[in-house]
Write an enzyme that holds these catalytic residues in place. Structure first.
Site, short mmCIF file in Angstrom:
data_model
loop_
_atom_site.label_atom_id
_atom_site.label_comp_id
_atom_site.label_asym_id
_atom_site.label_seq_id
_atom_site.Cartn_x
_atom_site.Cartn_y
_atom_site.Cartn_z
N CYS A 58 77.25 89.10 90.14
CA CYS A 58 76.98 87.84 90.86
C CYS A 58 75.47 87.56 90.91
CB CYS A 58 77.53 87.96 92.28
SG CYS A 58 77.34 86.45 93.23
N CYS A 62 72.78 88.62 98.20
CA CYS A 62 73.23 89.03 99.54
C CYS A 62 72.96 90.54 99.71
CB CYS A 62 74.72 88.75 99.69
SG CYS A 62 75.15 87.08 99.16
N CYS A 65 75.71 93.41 99.51
CA CYS A 65 76.85 93.31 98.59
C CYS A 65 76.75 94.20 97.36
CB CYS A 65 77.04 91.86 98.17
SG CYS A 65 78.57 91.62 97.23
N CYS A 102 94.52 87.07 99.66
CA CYS A 102 93.16 86.51 99.58
C CYS A 102 92.51 86.93 98.27
CB CYS A 102 92.30 87.04 100.73
SG CYS A 102 93.06 86.84 102.34
N CYS A 133 94.73 82.34 100.13
CA CYS A 133 93.34 82.19 100.52
C CYS A 133 92.48 82.52 99.31
CB CYS A 133 93.02 83.16 101.67
SG CYS A 133 91.29 83.07 102.21
N CYS A 193 88.49 79.83 106.88
CA CYS A 193 88.31 81.24 107.25
C CYS A 193 86.82 81.49 107.18
CB CYS A 193 89.08 82.13 106.27
SG CYS A 193 88.78 83.89 106.53
N ARG A 265 89.97 88.46 112.85
CA ARG A 265 90.33 89.58 111.98
C ARG A 265 89.34 90.74 112.07
NH1 ARG A 265 90.50 87.34 107.12
NH2 ARG A 265 92.53 86.51 107.67
N1 SAM Z 1 81.07 85.35 96.46
C1 SAM Z 1 81.77 84.72 97.50
C2 SAM Z 1 80.94 84.51 98.74
O1 SAM Z 1 80.00 85.28 98.98
O2 SAM Z 1 81.24 83.59 99.47
C3 SAM Z 1 83.03 85.43 97.90
C4 SAM Z 1 83.11 86.94 97.96
S1 SAM Z 1 82.09 87.74 99.18
C5 SAM Z 1 82.28 89.43 98.71
C6 SAM Z 1 82.98 87.53 100.70
C7 SAM Z 1 82.42 88.12 101.96
O3 SAM Z 1 82.61 89.51 101.98
C8 SAM Z 1 80.93 87.96 102.23
O4 SAM Z 1 80.62 86.71 102.74
C9 SAM Z 1 80.70 89.05 103.27
O5 SAM Z 1 80.85 88.55 104.57
C10 SAM Z 1 81.79 90.07 102.97
N2 SAM Z 1 81.18 91.31 102.46
C11 SAM Z 1 80.65 91.51 101.24
N3 SAM Z 1 80.15 92.76 101.11
C12 SAM Z 1 80.36 93.38 102.30
C13 SAM Z 1 80.07 94.68 102.79
N4 SAM Z 1 79.43 95.58 102.06
N5 SAM Z 1 80.45 94.99 104.05
C14 SAM Z 1 81.09 94.07 104.81
N6 SAM Z 1 81.40 92.83 104.39
C15 SAM Z 1 81.04 92.47 103.16
FE1 SF4 Z 2 77.86 87.26 95.31
FE2 SF4 Z 2 78.44 89.30 96.91
FE3 SF4 Z 2 76.90 87.33 97.79
FE4 SF4 Z 2 79.51 86.85 97.34
S1 SF4 Z 2 78.66 88.25 98.88
S2 SF4 Z 2 77.79 85.56 96.76
S3 SF4 Z 2 79.86 88.22 95.59
S4 SF4 Z 2 76.40 88.75 96.11
#
Ligand code: SAM
Ligand code: SF4
Ligand code: DTB
Length: 318
Positions: A58, A62, A65, A102, A133, A193, A265
């Site tokens: 990606c 973030c 992530c 989801c 979802c 959500c 949740r």
């Molecule tokens: N890429 C899309 C986005 O960011 O909207 C969808 C997938 S993203 C993995 C969805 C959510 O997963 C993120 O917004 C975050 O809140 C949660 N998430 C991701 N990595 C995480 C982690 N290491 N621990 C807890 N929640 C996490």
């Molecule tokens: Fe990409 Fe992870 Fe951020 Fe979703 S949470 S936008 S998968 S870096």
């Protein structure tokens, strides 16, 4: 200022949320449990199952992530899954008791050329009798309309933290970008959500600001995932101090009081949480979880452990 945006009064003020959050634990949990009972059967918990339909690579940064290409997390990237594999994972999820499926993709936003495949997945999963979802990143108006037209029930798009702390966690998009996509999801007629993560080094004020932002959405999200950070080696937040169990319960309880009719949740992080802390979360109004032995890229307690816990609590997964 917090109670007012362009002359319109907001449902909750920051001082009210702060007072709830800081109340004596027993008072907070008792009030949350009471609100919960007025709106839901307290002995039922909704079961959602996640599937990563497109993993890793990606372009966003973030800080929490595993799937960001900006950090060396050792995760192997893969292409968008094919329709048949998604449908077979969904039917297995249904057989294992999930009522919502989801599908998550590690994208900044979907490409228009992927929309046909995504809409086919939604239609097929829905035809199995599951709620659907997706979480695919930012959407255009047209993409939101297409997903809604295909039968997508919920779109997950988290604000993740307070508006003030957001840029400490993510720099490749803004808090307002998230709000804009949520507006498109609503305009297209889908349920929202939206939640976030705790344990990212945020201050108590950020936890309050995060819940305040959710509660003052009009209407608030129908589904509110509260994640405890799953620390990922190689990410900027991989060595964060974990949140205390009782502080996590306070988040759940406050969310329940602020958003009485939403599904709250208890999301990522159950793997590192005692069953007693989880039980307090259910008492305080959490009424949804992710089931199965994995989330998107990290572990989850899985069917056998959850069955034993819910059996001991007399809770039915629905
Ligand atoms: N890429 C899309 C986005 O960011 O909207 C969808 C997938 S993203 C993995 C969805 C959510 O997963 C993120 O917004 C975050 O809140 C949660 N998430 C991701 N990595 C995480 C982690 N290491 N621990 C807890 N929640 C996490
Ligand atoms: Fe990409 Fe992870 Fe951020 Fe979703 S949470 S936008 S998968 S870096
Ligand atoms: C949400 O709030 N939590 C889910 C779902 N929405 C997409 C994702 C949790 C991901 C946990 C880290 C991982 O497995 O990679």
């Amino acid at each position: 200022m917090d109670g007012e945006v362009s002359g319109q009064s907001l449902k909750w003020r920051r001082d009210e949320v702060g007072a709830l959050f800081d109340a004596p634990f027993a008072d907070l949990v008792f009030r949350a449990a009471s609100v919960h009972r007025e709106n839901f059967n307290p002995n039922e918990v909704q079961a959602s199952r996640l599937l990563s339909i497109k993993t890793g690579g990606c372009p966003e940064d973030c800080g929490y992530c595993s799937q960001s290409s900006k950090f060396a997390t050792g995760l192997k990237a893969s292409k968008l899954m094919d329709r048949d594999s998604v449908v077979s994972a969904a039917s297995q999820a249904k057989a294992e008791g999930a009522s919502r499926f989801c599908m998550g993709a590690a994208w900044r936003e979907p490409k228009d050329r992927d929309m046909d495949a995504l809409c086919d997945m939604v239609a097929d999963v829905k035809a199995l009798g599951l709620e659907t979802c997706m979480t695919l990143g930012m959407l255009s108006d047209q993409q939101a309309e297409r997903l809604s037209g295909a039968g997508l029930d919920y779109y997950n798009h988290n604000i993740d933290t307070s508006p003030e702390y957001y840029s400490e966690v993510i720099t490749t998009r803004t808090f307002q970008d998230r709000i804009d996509t949520l507006g498109k999801v609503r305009a297209a007629g889908m349920k929202v959500c939206c939640g976030g993560i705790v344990g990212m080094g945020e201050r108590p004020d950020d936890r309050i600001g995060f819940l305040l932002a959710l509660a003052n959405m009009a209407p608030p999200p129908e589904s509110v995932p509260i994640n405890a950070l799953m620390p990922i080696g190689g990410t900027p937040l991989g060595k964060s101090e974990p949140i205390e169990g009782l502080d996590f319960v306070r988040m759940i309880a406050t969310a329940r009081i602020l958003m009485p009719t939403s599904f709250v949740r208890l999301s990522a992080g159950r793997e590192n949480m005692s069953e007693e802390t989880q039980a307090l979360c259910f008492l305080a109004g959490a009424n949804s979880i992710f089931v199965g032995d994995e989330l998107l890229t990290t572990n989850n307690p899985g069917q056998a452990k959850d069955a034993a816990m819910f059996d001991a609590l007399g809770v039915k997964l629905v």
